[in-house]
Design an enzyme around this catalytic site. Structure first.
Site, PDB file in Angstrom:
ATOM      1  N   MET A  49       0.823  -1.213   0.000  1.00 45.33           N
ATOM      2  CA  MET A  49       0.000   0.000   0.000  1.00 45.33           C
ATOM      3  C   MET A  49       0.852   1.257   0.000  1.00 45.33           C
ATOM      4  SD  MET A  49      -3.186  -0.420  -0.391  1.00 45.33           S
ATOM      5  CE  MET A  49      -3.795   1.167   0.179  1.00 45.33           C
ATOM      6  N   ARG A 161       4.985   7.026  -6.080  1.00 52.62           N
ATOM      7  CA  ARG A 161       5.767   6.723  -4.882  1.00 52.62           C
ATOM      8  C   ARG A 161       6.579   5.438  -5.069  1.00 52.62           C
ATOM      9  NH1 ARG A 161       0.174   7.134  -1.607  1.00 52.62           N
ATOM     10  NH2 ARG A 161      -0.013   9.398  -1.494  1.00 52.62           N
TER      11      ARG A 161
END
Length: 270
Positions: A49, A161
């Site tokens: 995540m 990211r």
């Protein structure tokens, strides 16, 4: 230039909305099952995540245990074509179900209102694709939350990211004078790394996010000892990723920002 904070850049699921970050994680499980009849656990789905959703699926395919089961079931490693197929299965499911997990985390609105009164700008980055965020932004705005800037994982060609690009795009969009005057708030290690790689202060959220995996009811029912154990477990992950400060939920952000402002005034930089 006066050394004071100019902006706070928030993550979305698990940080501002969707206590426990359940919208994306359950849908990864469903997308793998629908696309290929392949079973994931919710815990496995949570592990990457914070990444962009395509990259999240790729990371799951590279997990040694998942890769072993995939090879046993299909006789080959997961390919980019397989990832594309799962991603295309994921997208409509996510857009359809995001409304069920769009509630603001308690205290979020009050904290954001306080920051605005102090003249800070509000940015946001997310691993969600733009198609999903358009719906989530509408729902959040109806609940009173509308950041000044929203940057999605599929907005930028450089990627998402843990690279700095989404956070730095917020700096440009918000016309921030110094990156060191920004704070990134996130519940995942890739999100904290995003902020650190961009040269920002970072605040890790330990109990409302994906690593904890608690519902709001779980959080409220947890005994102090259980909260302390989870805080230590998740906090260690976020500290390892570079978090300068740790908080339980976004409701606890203001004292952490005050400590960062003291360090900034004393001449420290992220």
């Amino acid at each position: 230039m006066q050394a004071k904070l100019e902006a706070v850049i928030f993550d979305w699921a698990g940080t501002i909305v969707d206590f426990g970050s359940f919208a994306p994680t359950q849908i990864f499980v469903d997308a793998f099952r629908l696309a290929f009849g392949f079973e994931l656990s919710l815990e496995e789905a949570r592990a990457p995540m914070g990444l962009g959703k395509w990259q999240h699926i790729e990371a799951l395919g590279r997990d040694p245990q998942i890769a072993q089961r995939w090879r046993a079931q299909f006789g080959r490693a997961m390919s980019n074509e397989d990832i594309d197929h799962i991603y295309q299965t994921f997208l409509p499911l996510q857009a359809e179900r995001v409304a069920a997990h769009a509630d603001l985390i308690p205290g979020a609105l009050e904290v954001v209102d306080n920051l605005r009164r102090r003249g800070l700008k509000i940015g946001s980055t997310t691993g969600y694709p733009r198609q999903v965020m358009e719906k989530l932004c509408q729902l959040a705005a109806a609940n009173g939350y509308a950041p000044d800037c929203v940057v999605c994982a599929d907005d930028l060609p450089a990627g998402s990211r843990p690279g700095p690009w989404m956070a730095l795009q917020c700096v440009q969009n918000l016309a921030i004078g110094a990156v060191s005057h920004c704070v990134k708030v996130d519940d995942t290690a890739p999100g904290i790394a995003e902020g650190r790689n961009a040269g920002m202060w970072t605040v890790g959220v330990t109990l409302s996010g994906s690593p904890a995996g608690w519902t709001l009811q779980d959080f409220r029912a947890a005994l102090p000892q259980a909260q302390a154990r989870m805080r230590a477990q998740v906090g260690a992950q976020l500290r390892a990723a570079g978090a300068h400060e740790l908080i339980d939920t976004v409701a606890d952000l203001l004292p952490a920002l005050a400590r960062i402002e003291q360090r900034l005034a004393a001449g420290e930089r992220p």
